[in-house]
Design a protein around this motif. Structure first.
Motif, mmCIF file in Angstrom:
data_model
loop_
_atom_site.group_PDB
_atom_site.id
_atom_site.type_symbol
_atom_site.label_atom_id
_atom_site.label_comp_id
_atom_site.label_asym_id
_atom_site.label_seq_id
_atom_site.Cartn_x
_atom_site.Cartn_y
_atom_site.Cartn_z
ATOM 1 N N LYS A 1 -10.425 13.010 15.354
ATOM 2 C CA LYS A 1 -11.724 13.123 14.679
ATOM 3 C C LYS A 1 -12.650 14.010 15.497
ATOM 4 O O LYS A 1 -13.357 14.861 14.965
ATOM 5 N N THR B 1 2.055 3.024 2.239
ATOM 6 C CA THR B 1 3.075 3.176 3.270
ATOM 7 C C THR B 1 4.065 2.012 3.304
ATOM 8 O O THR B 1 4.923 1.945 4.186
ATOM 9 N N ASP C 1 0.851 -1.195 0.000
ATOM 10 C CA ASP C 1 0.000 0.000 0.000
ATOM 11 C C ASP C 1 0.887 1.246 0.000
ATOM 12 O O ASP C 1 2.108 1.129 -0.149
ATOM 13 N N ALA D 1 -3.642 15.433 8.768
ATOM 14 C CA ALA D 1 -4.392 15.415 7.511
ATOM 15 C C ALA D 1 -4.896 16.826 7.250
ATOM 16 O O ALA D 1 -5.220 17.554 8.197
ATOM 17 N N GLU D 2 -4.941 17.191 6.037
ATOM 18 C CA GLU D 2 -5.394 18.514 5.611
ATOM 19 C C GLU D 2 -4.732 19.628 6.406
ATOM 20 O O GLU D 2 -5.360 20.600 6.815
ATOM 21 N N VAL E 1 -9.396 9.674 9.763
ATOM 22 C CA VAL E 1 -8.156 9.257 9.084
ATOM 23 C C VAL E 1 -8.008 7.738 9.053
ATOM 24 O O VAL E 1 -6.970 7.213 8.676
ATOM 25 N N THR E 2 -9.044 7.015 9.466
ATOM 26 C CA THR E 2 -8.901 5.555 9.575
ATOM 27 C C THR E 2 -8.498 4.902 8.259
ATOM 28 O O THR E 2 -7.855 3.864 8.243
ATOM 29 N N GLY E 3 -8.866 5.526 7.140
ATOM 30 C CA GLY E 3 -8.471 4.901 5.875
ATOM 31 C C GLY E 3 -7.210 5.529 5.297
ATOM 32 O O GLY E 3 -6.701 5.085 4.270
ATOM 33 N N ASN E 4 -6.674 6.504 5.972
ATOM 34 C CA ASN E 4 -5.543 7.277 5.448
ATOM 35 C C ASN E 4 -4.222 6.717 5.978
ATOM 36 O O ASN E 4 -3.757 7.044 7.059
ATOM 37 N N LYS E 5 -3.652 5.817 5.197
ATOM 38 C CA LYS E 5 -2.450 5.101 5.659
ATOM 39 C C LYS E 5 -1.313 6.041 6.027
ATOM 40 O O LYS E 5 -0.605 5.821 7.002
ATOM 41 N N LYS E 6 -1.178 7.071 5.200
ATOM 42 C CA LYS E 6 -0.061 7.981 5.455
ATOM 43 C C LYS E 6 -0.239 8.712 6.770
ATOM 44 O O LYS E 6 0.713 8.875 7.548
ATOM 45 N N ALA E 7 -1.475 9.143 7.020
ATOM 46 C CA ALA E 7 -1.760 9.838 8.277
ATOM 47 C C ALA E 7 -1.527 8.893 9.446
ATOM 48 O O ALA E 7 -0.937 9.266 10.467
#
Ligand SMILES: Nc1ncnc2c1ncn2[C@@H]1O[C@H](COP(=O)(O)OP(=O)(O)OP(=O)(O)O)[C@@H](O)[C@H]1O
Ligand SMILES: [Mg+2]
Lengths: 544, 432
Positions: free
Chosen positions: A248, A88, A86, A290-291, A255-261
């Motif tokens: 959150k 990361t 993925d 994130a953001e 961010v649960t789906g945001n691997k980089k975060a």
């Protein structure tokens, strides 16, 4: 050439190097920045290749070209490994059936197999050692987990050889740790000769549990277990979940789906977790999760322990499971040896008290340095040996040997059973001990050798399942039942031999000094010698 | 391990003549792996590899440790003893055959051999022990075959025990026993010097006179041969004794071996004495100095005889010559006396003449110079008479020719200088 040998702990997360210092102690080598841990990581960026700390420093920015956790893959085929490809993680491909990393390096795609990457890491370790020592390293002992196969050991050896390391020996991690703690190595110095240790090694990626017995300084592994879901990294993940939830709450960003975060959070979470081992509260900062939003908070140790409660409980379960498998009671464990950085967590240690309220827990060795130190100790023992001698000594004809199944002992004048050779003792064995005569003027002693059996344990009351609120308050323990595991005791069962020493000089009760020598060879043949020290009267008997 | 327990007396049922009884074997042991780490494991491996019992291994290790300690205590740096390269075959020797090993080579002393001092042996031993200690890391347990280490210990034992060292030195096969070939063309000194040097080691009396060289005095050379003909050797042949093989421990066997060994030793000893005698005989017969001494002795004897004869002849001749000389001398003396006498007469005459001539010269001088009156005074007859009287007085006063000459010179000078009147007066005053 002067022999300079080192011990290498090549962990899946951290590596370290130890050497015997002139003062007789084993030092863990520090790099120029005073760091004693070398991250097991290799990174590629632009035209440069990094290892260790430098590789880790650029990991968050460059995760696709940063290789970590490759030790686990040593000796594995491509099909055997799960590849988490993925954003990361670097891409993995099969090369000649081996798992290999596809990285971009010097503006090109490069493929490095796992053994090649291992060689890079080991070469880096060797360079660090030689820089520190200012001389060539002539040999090294390395350690591997108990579950490493013979094939994995061979692949590691050839990768190390390719890195320019003369591998003297590869030993098992818990055994290296036992050596580092000098567990049962000085049997003549008033240290009990026969002991059993529970070795708990929590690194980043796994929790390894080993029951190890020592008999006359020789180690035998009685049982092992490991759980990859119980490494220090799993505790990081609990924190990550918590931070993500908090983030959150504050930002409404999921961010649960945001691997980089998540990778960013995890890097900070680990630091926070380590700090929490020292202080009851620790800050946690993640910049631009994130953001462009940052996360800042202080996390309380209690909170961390609560969120990790399940993991701690699972650790204890694994320990109880292994004791059961080894057919041992908690009281049969004489010492607990802590290994791996994550065993520093205070809750981990206090939780162990549920099972082992009083068992000595060894803290005299930095837990994450024990393996390197043990390897260095072994390296310095065999430094002067010929390679073929070392190889010969590790062959099965020598290492696989009969062990006693039941304790062998003598029955004293009060009918008590005194263990001389406990179970799990490798044969051949020789024990020399001294005793006296029971009565004044007694001119003959009767030496009856028995095999024994463990006494039945007092009935253990079923523990009431209680929700642990995660505090290690003293009085909380008071509330629990007063269960202290008892040391196993034994009684005689089978009479093996009787020997009588006659014509002894007349003396007060207990004043004669009679030296007994008991030897059992690999076939079970038993030899008993009794000798009264002053008169020199002696008798020798040997079983058929 | 001291255990805190006491043992009872045997039960009543125990029969008095028994000391032990075995009833059951232990429960069949199970195979399991021990971990190949730590010094206790290494000791286990060592016992297995060398098939040693616990006590055998303990003994080997404690001996090795003691040796290492002793060697280290003997902490003496320097010296190249024991540094020579080691023959791989030697390293593999079975220590059981230690009697046949080269005790010096084992310690790296094959150059020095019987010349090695106790100190050198100690140093060489220390080096070897450190190199071949079966347990380099004392007490940690090594796995190396310690066969050669045992060889080292045996060699050291042998060489440090003066009796044993003599026994070994006596039969050291690396030191030649050869009697040089008498027909050898090589230089006598080159050939025999090393032979006597090496044989000297067996002498009970030390130091031993050595062969020397062409410059050695006759006394030295004779002393040398005298010593070697009375050579008193300690060489002994016990090392060659045949051991009474195993199982022959009956007293008769022992006595038999003893007797046989004794006879063998005596035989070898006799042979050796003969050998030394042969060397000395040969050397003597070939020694160029001995030839020279003989010739010299002959020559000397001849020379003495001739000298005696010559001396007698010389005595007679000398006596005759002396007589002739005496006569000649007497004659010569006589003649000389005569001549002298004649010469004397002649001289007097001459002298007189000279004096006369001198006086005449002076008289002429006075007449030619105004009778030595001051210038301006005219010489009247009175003055002349007076001056001539003065001159006569002067001439009488001046004794002999020499003085006359002196007077004349002074007066002549006076004339020359124009002050003759004063000079004359002074001269008259001085001499008359
Ligand atoms: N003071 C600390 N408190 C809590 N955890 C710590 C502390 N120091 C290190 N750790 C954790 O220990 C882990 C690393 O331990 P170690 O260096 O023994 O791992 P490793 O041997 O390389 O990994 P593995 O055993 O999984 O192969 C990491 O998860 C790290 O966060
Ligand atoms: Mg580890």
């Amino acid at each position: 050439m002067e022999t300079v040998v080192i011990g290498i702990n090549f962990g899946s997360t951290n590596s370290s190097i130890a050497v015997l210092a002139p003062n007789g102690h084993f030092n863990v080598i520090a790099n120029a920045d005073g760091e004693r841990m070398i991250p097991s990581a290799v990174g590629f960026q632009g035209d440069e290749e990094f290892c260790g700390t430098q590789a880790l420093q650029q990991a968050v920015r460059n995760p696709k070209n940063t290789l970590e956790g490759f030790r686990k893959l040593i000796g594995k085929k491509f099909e055997e490994v799960k590849v988490p490809s993925d954003a990361t993680h670097p891409d993995m491909v099969s090369k000649d059936g081996l798992p290999a990393y596809k990285v971009s390096f010097k503006d090109q795609e490069h493929i490095f197999t796992v053994p090649e990457v291992v060689t890079k890491q080991l070469k880096h370790i060797l360079e660090e050692a030689e820089t520190y020592l200012g001389s060539k390293v002539t040999g090294a002992v390395l350690a591997v987990p108990t579950y490493f196969t013979e094939h994995q050991r061979e692949v590691l050896t050839s990768s190390a050889t390719a890195a320019g390391i003369n591998v003297l020996q590869i030993i098992q991690e818990p055994v290296a740790a036992a050596l580092a703690y000098n567990f049962g190595q000085n049997p003549t110095k008033g240290d009990a000769q026969d002991k059993t240790a529970l070795i708990l090694d929590m690194g980043a990626s796994s929790f390894d549990v080993t029951v190890l017995s020592v008999r006359s300084g020789i180690y035998t592994i009685l049982e092992t277990a490991h759980d990859e879901s119980l490494g220090g990294s799993s505790f990081d993940d609990e924190l990550v979940k918590f931070i993500a939830a908090e983030f959150k709450k504050k930002t409404k960003l999921d961010v649960t789906g945001n691997k980089k975060a998540l990778l960013k959070i995890k890097t900070s979470a680990e630091i926070t977790k380590k700090n929490l081992s020292r202080t009851p509260g620790a800050p946690c900062s993640v910049e631009s999760v994130a953001e462009g939003m940052d996360f800042h908070a202080t996390i309380n140790r209690l909170r961390f322990e609560l969120m990790s409660n399940k993991l701690f409980a699972k650790c204890n379960e694994l320990i109880e499971h292994i004791l059961e498998k080894a057919d041992l009671t908690a009281g049969a464990i004489d010492e607990i040896l802590l290994v791996g950085g994550a065993t520093r967590m205070p809750k981990f240690q206090s939780k162990l008290r549920d099972i082992f309220p009083e068992t000595p827990m060894r803290l005299d060795q930095e837990s994450d340095e024990a393996i390197a130190v043990g390897c260095a100790a072994q390296a310095s023992l065999i430094a002067g040996f010929e390679k073929e001698d070392i190889v010969a000594s590790t062959k099965e004809n020598i290492t696989v040997t009969p062990h006693t199944v039941k304790p062998i002992g003598v029955v004293g004048s009060k009918g008590e059973f005194i263990t001389i050779v406990p179970n799990h003792t490798p044969l051949p064995v020789k024990r020399v001990f001294e005793f006296g005569q029971a009565e004044q003027g007694q001119q003959e002693v009767y030496f009856a050798l028995y095999e024994g059996e463990q006494d039945a344990l007092p009935e253990k009351k079923e523990k009431v399942e209680k929700i642990d609120i995660g505090s290690d308050d003293e009085d909380e323990d008071e509330d629990e039942e007063d269960y202290i595991p008892v040391k196993p005791t034994f009684h005689q069962t089978t009479l093996l031999a009787e020997v009588v020493l006659k014509d002894l000089p007349v003396a007060k009760a207990g004043e004669l000094k009679i030296e007994a020598t008991l030897q059992v060879d690999i076939t079970g043949k038993t030899t008993i010698t009794l000798r009264e020290k002053k008169s020199g009267k002696q008798v020798r008997a040997e079983s058929a | 391990m001291v255990l805190d327990f006491l043992l009872p007396s045997p039960p009543k049922s125990w029969s008095a003549d028994k000391t032990s009884a075995f009833h059951a074997g232990i429960t069949a042991p199970t195979k399991a792996s021990i971990q190949p780490v730590g010094r206790h494991f290494l000791a286990h491996a060592r016992r297995y590899i060398h098939s040693r019992t616990f006590s055998e291994d303990e003994k080997v290790i404690s001996e090795a440790e003691a040796a290492a300690k002793a060697a280290l205590k003997d902490d003496d740096e320097g010296g190249s003893e024991g540094d020579e390269p080691e023959d791989p075959a030697m390293l593999k020797r079975d220590p059981k055959d230690w009697k046949d090993q080269d005790q010096y080579a084992v310690l790296g002393l094959s150059k020095l051999r019987y010349r090695a001092t106790e100190d050198q042996i100690r140093r060489a031993h220390r080096k070897k022990v450190l190199r071949h200690h079966p347990d380099k890391k004392a007490a940690s347990g090594g796995l190396h075959d310690d066969g050669f280490f045992k060889c080292i210990q045996k060699a050291f034992e042998t060489l440090m025990d003066p009796v044993k060292r003599r026994q070994w030195d006596s039969v050291d096969p690396a030191v030649s026993d050869d009697v040089p070939n008498p027909k050898s063309k090589s230089d006598f000194y080159k050939l025999y010097t090393p032979v006597f040097a090496r044989e000297s080691r067996f002498s009970n009396t030390q130091p031993v006179p050595q062969l020397g060289n062409a410059q050695s005095s006759q006394e030295e050379v004779e002393g040398f041969y005298d010593f070697w003909y009375k050579f008193d050797s300690w060489r002994t042949f016990e090392w060659m004794d045949k051991e009474d093989g195993e199982g022959h421990d009956s007293r008769d066997d022992k006595r038999y071996f003893e007797k046989k060994n004794k006879a063998e030793r005596a035989k070898l000893k006799k042979e050796d004495n003969t050998r030394v005698r042969e060397i000395v005989d040969q050397a003597l017969s070939l020694d160029p100095r001995i030839k020279i001494f003989k010739e010299q002795a002959n020559k000397q004897r001849n020379a003495k005889r001739l000298e005696k004869e010559a001396a007698e002849k010389r005595a007679i001749e000398e006596a005759a010559a002396a007589k002739i000389a005496e006569e000649a001398a007497a004659k010569a003396a006589e003649e000389a006396e005569k001549t002298a006498r004649e010469d004397g007469k002649k001289n007097k005459e001459l002298l007189k003449r000279a004096v006369r001539k001198e006086k005449k010269n002076l008289k002429a001088l006075i007449k030619d110079n105004n009778y030595f009156l001051p210038a301006g005074e005219t010489a009247g007859p009175v003055e002349v008479e007076k001056q001539l009287e003065l001159l006569d007085a002067l001439l009488d006063g001046a004794k002999g020719l020499d003085q006359l000459e002196a007077v004349r010179k002074t007066l002549e000078d006076g004339v020359k200088n124009g002050n003759i009147a004063e000079v004359f007066k002074a001269e008259v005053a001085k001499r008359s």
